[in-house]
Design a protein around this motif. Structure first.
Motif, PDB file in Angstrom:
ATOM      1  N   ARG A  18       0.850  -1.200   0.000  1.00 46.49           N
ATOM      2  CA  ARG A  18       0.000   0.000   0.000  1.00 46.49           C
ATOM      3  C   ARG A  18       0.884   1.248   0.000  1.00 46.49           C
ATOM      4  NH1 ARG A  18      -4.233   1.734   4.719  1.00 46.49           N
ATOM      5  NH2 ARG A  18      -2.280   1.825   5.891  1.00 46.49           N
ATOM      6  N   LYS A  19       1.915   1.237   0.854  1.00 48.49           N
ATOM      7  CA  LYS A  19       2.775   2.424   0.942  1.00 48.49           C
ATOM      8  C   LYS A  19       3.546   2.651  -0.363  1.00 48.49           C
ATOM      9  CE  LYS A  19       5.654   5.652   2.183  1.00 48.49           C
ATOM     10  NZ  LYS A  19       6.916   5.491   1.624  1.00 48.49           N
ATOM     11  N   LEU A  20       4.233   1.593  -0.841  1.00 53.66           N
ATOM     12  CA  LEU A  20       5.122   1.804  -1.994  1.00 53.66           C
ATOM     13  C   LEU A  20       4.352   1.983  -3.301  1.00 53.66           C
ATOM     14  CD1 LEU A  20       8.200  -0.434  -1.266  1.00 53.66           C
ATOM     15  CD2 LEU A  20       8.166   2.007  -1.596  1.00 53.66           C
ATOM     16  N   VAL A  73       0.928   2.680  -3.731  1.00 55.43           N
ATOM     17  CA  VAL A  73      -0.063   3.760  -3.780  1.00 55.43           C
ATOM     18  C   VAL A  73       0.590   5.117  -3.500  1.00 55.43           C
ATOM     19  CG1 VAL A  73      -2.208   4.637  -2.797  1.00 55.43           C
ATOM     20  CG2 VAL A  73      -1.931   2.188  -3.169  1.00 55.43           C
ATOM     21  N   VAL A  74       1.299   5.220  -2.371  1.00 59.13           N
ATOM     22  CA  VAL A  74       1.862   6.534  -1.999  1.00 59.13           C
ATOM     23  C   VAL A  74       3.059   6.870  -2.894  1.00 59.13           C
ATOM     24  CG1 VAL A  74       2.898   7.903  -0.152  1.00 59.13           C
ATOM     25  CG2 VAL A  74       1.091   6.262   0.378  1.00 59.13           C
ATOM     26  N   ASN A  75       4.096   6.045  -2.839  1.00 55.39           N
ATOM     27  CA  ASN A  75       5.297   6.373  -3.605  1.00 55.39           C
ATOM     28  C   ASN A  75       5.055   6.291  -5.103  1.00 55.39           C
ATOM     29  OD1 ASN A  75       6.710   4.945  -0.902  1.00 55.39           O
ATOM     30  ND2 ASN A  75       7.462   6.917  -1.574  1.00 55.39           N
ATOM     31  N   GLY A  76       4.299   5.268  -5.523  1.00 52.84           N
ATOM     32  CA  GLY A  76       3.985   5.162  -6.955  1.00 52.84           C
ATOM     33  C   GLY A  76       3.199   6.385  -7.416  1.00 52.84           C
ATOM     34  N   ALA A 136      11.083  12.789  -8.095  1.00 55.95           N
ATOM     35  CA  ALA A 136      11.310  11.956  -9.281  1.00 55.95           C
ATOM     36  C   ALA A 136      12.702  11.336  -9.329  1.00 55.95           C
ATOM     37  CB  ALA A 136      11.097  12.815 -10.528  1.00 55.95           C
ATOM     38  N   LYS A 137      13.575  11.736  -8.405  1.00 60.21           N
ATOM     39  CA  LYS A 137      14.990  11.330  -8.505  1.00 60.21           C
ATOM     40  C   LYS A 137      15.160   9.800  -8.643  1.00 60.21           C
ATOM     41  CE  LYS A 137      16.080  10.631  -3.645  1.00 60.21           C
ATOM     42  NZ  LYS A 137      14.766  10.766  -3.031  1.00 60.21           N
ATOM     43  N   ALA A 138      16.245   9.426  -9.279  1.00 67.15           N
ATOM     44  CA  ALA A 138      16.636   8.014  -9.400  1.00 67.15           C
ATOM     45  C   ALA A 138      15.605   7.166 -10.153  1.00 67.15           C
ATOM     46  CB  ALA A 138      16.917   7.423  -8.020  1.00 67.15           C
TER      47      ALA A 138
HETATM   48  O1  LIG Z   1      13.783   7.956  -2.408  1.00 70.77           O
HETATM   49  P1  LIG Z   1      12.335   7.795  -2.651  1.00 70.77           P
HETATM   50  O2  LIG Z   1      11.918   6.392  -2.778  1.00 70.77           O
HETATM   51  O3  LIG Z   1      11.809   8.701  -3.717  1.00 70.77           O
HETATM   52  O4  LIG Z   1      11.669   8.278  -1.275  1.00 70.77           O
HETATM   53  C1  LIG Z   1      11.130   9.517  -1.063  1.00 70.77           C
HETATM   54  C2  LIG Z   1       9.639   9.460  -1.280  1.00 70.77           C
HETATM   55  O5  LIG Z   1       8.929   9.046  -0.139  1.00 70.77           O
HETATM   56  C3  LIG Z   1       7.801   9.895   0.055  1.00 70.77           C
HETATM   57  O6  LIG Z   1       8.060  10.781   1.084  1.00 70.77           O
HETATM   58  C4  LIG Z   1       6.584   9.150   0.399  1.00 70.77           C
HETATM   59  O7  LIG Z   1       6.733   8.561   1.638  1.00 70.77           O
HETATM   60  C5  LIG Z   1       7.696  10.713  -1.149  1.00 70.77           C
HETATM   61  O8  LIG Z   1       7.253  11.972  -0.841  1.00 70.77           O
HETATM   62  C6  LIG Z   1       9.087  10.773  -1.658  1.00 70.77           C
HETATM   63  O9  LIG Z   1       9.042  10.959  -2.991  1.00 70.77           O
END
Ligand SMILES: O=P(O)(O)OC[C@H]1O[C@](O)(CO)[C@@H](O)[C@@H]1O
Ligand SMILES: NC(=O)C1=CN([C@@H]2O[C@H](COP(=O)(O)OP(=O)(O)OC[C@H]3O[C@@H](n4cnc5c(N)ncnc54)[C@H](O)[C@@H]3O)[C@@H](O)[C@H]2O)C=CC1
Length: 386
Positions: free
Chosen positions: A210-212, A214-217, A293-295
């Protein structure tokens, strides 16, 4: 109690050390940033600023720092004496911390000390397994020795954190809500709770996906799409209601497979998504597309936030068209200074996007998801050059 924490960055100081401090640990940071280390060793404290509470200042004291480059012996000794080890270095850096950490654990084993929890706090699927693999690759410990000296759970990590120069010091602005979920069965004592304020679960998959996904995706794909629209700051993108709707719809597509797989109610998922978007739009917060958006190579990995969602949706016969567009946008992410973006660009120039899609995502040509990514890429590219 003493904790050794690798990575004194935004999540390290802004989230993990905050919980460690609340639990009562004195913290030794291990970081390659010499300026930051010097500041922590001069003041033995630093400050967090809680965004939603008018930037209320919170002191984190009893801290010190070591350099893994110039003080490897001291790092080892700190691991021997620690009650807990944590990391927040970005999973790509595990190979770089593995020697120091493995040497410390080996010294601890040789000193006849008890097992210790080593809790990596990174955005990655099963960061505990990733870290274990890197530790074993050093050759400093066998699998049995590692098992004898450390419990290494995986985690899900979520908090809004931003680097901030305040009061002439290097501080961190933090959100007032957070989630740290720890896989309890991998802890030295599955019933102990070594970090107050964390959740302990026997079903990490549920929270991690859910975290990776939904939120991060959702955040990452929004950033790639927003960049193509010409935005630099994600809050400017969210000011346009159609953009917020697009992000919500992307997150709902990823959320749908998680609802099916883990039994979340749709209402609960929708509320989770709305709360997350609300948090990203917190008044006064300015977050750069470049940070989110990095990496892109890490984020395009088949086991990471975007491709995993696309494939899981496919398995469950759920819509994934918006996710595929998000993946396509990542191939056009082009920001000066992002080494992974430059690497993708060079690969595409040399081999073509057709090969690049499979190379980075593992998605084979011939499948409809491959074709959809390609079509979306070509559409974005045509628009970009107009
Ligand atoms: O290095 P990553 O995987 O982008 O982690 C940072 C990400 O985590 C988050 O804080 C979400 O938890 C995003 O705001 C941010 O883009
Ligand atoms: N920033 C965020 O909003 C969130 C980040 N995360 C995750 O938290 C982890 C950390 O991210 P951030 O704190 O944002 O990154 P960051 O870049 O702010 O911090 C990383 C720290 O690790 C240090 N470091 C790098 N290589 C090292 C090495 N070899 N030895 C010791 N220290 C080293 C860096 O100097 C830096 O201080 C990542 O896995 C990220 O995905 C999770 C949730 C939210």
């Amino acid at each position: 109690m003493r904790a050794v924490h690798f990575g004194a960055g935004k999540i390290g100081r802004g989230f993990i050390a905050d919980l460690l401090h609340n639990t009562g640990y004195e913290i030794t940071f291990v970081d390659v940033n010499e300026k930051l280390n010097a500041e922590m060793n001069q003041y033995h404290n630093y400050y967090l600023y809680v965004i939603q509470e008018d930037y209320r200042r919170k002191e984190i004291d009893k801290v010190s720092a070591l350099s893994p480059i110039t003080q490897p012996e001291e790092v080892s000794k700190a691991i021997v004496d620690a009650d807990l080890v944590t990391t927040a270095v970005i999973a790509d850096n595990f190979p770089k911390i593995a020697n120091n950490l493995a040497a410390g654990l080996k010294a601890r084993l040789d000193a006849g000390k008890e097992r210790v929890n080593v809790i990596p706090c990174e955005n990655a699927f099963y960061c505990g397994v990733m870290l274990k693999n890197e530790l074993l690759k050093t050759g400093l410990l066998t699998e049995e020795e590692l098992e004898k000296i450390a419990g290494i759970p995986s985690t899900a990590v979520d908090r809004m954190v931003f680097a901030a120069e305040r009061d002439g010091r290097d501080g961190i602005d933090v959100g007032n809500t957070y989630e740290l979920v720890i896989e309890k069965n991998q802890l030295v004592d599955p019933d102990a709770q070594p970090i107050k304020g964390a959740e302990y679960t026997g079903n990490l998959d549920k929270y991690l996906e859910r975290k990776l996904c939904v939120v991060n995706g959702g955040h990452t794909m929004s950033a790639y799409i927003a960049r193509l629209m010409g935005y630099d700051i994600i809050q400017d993108y969210f000011k346009v209601p159609e953009n917020t709707k697009l992000t919500r719809d992307i997150m709902l597509q990823a959320g749908a497979f998680i609802e099916k797989k883990h039994g979340f109610a749709h209402e609960e998922m929708a509320d989770y998504i709305d709360a997350t978007i609300g948090r990203w739009s917190t008044p006064g917060v300015k977050d750069t597309i470049e940070r989110i958006a990095k990496a892109p190579i890490r984020k395009l990995d088949p086991e990471d936030r975007m491709v995993k969602s696309a494939i899981e949706c496919e398995k469950y016969g759920l819509a994934n068209d918006l996710i595929l567009k998000g993946i396509a946008a990542a191939f056009l992410y082009d920001v000066e200074g992002d080494e992974q973006a430059a690497e993708i660009k060079a690969y595409v120039e040399e081999n073509g996007i057709e090969k690049a899609v499979t190379h980075y995502t593992g998605i084979e040509s011939g499948s409809h998801i491959y074709e959809e990514i390609l079509n979306a890429y070509n559409e974005y590219k045509a628009k970009k050059s107009n």
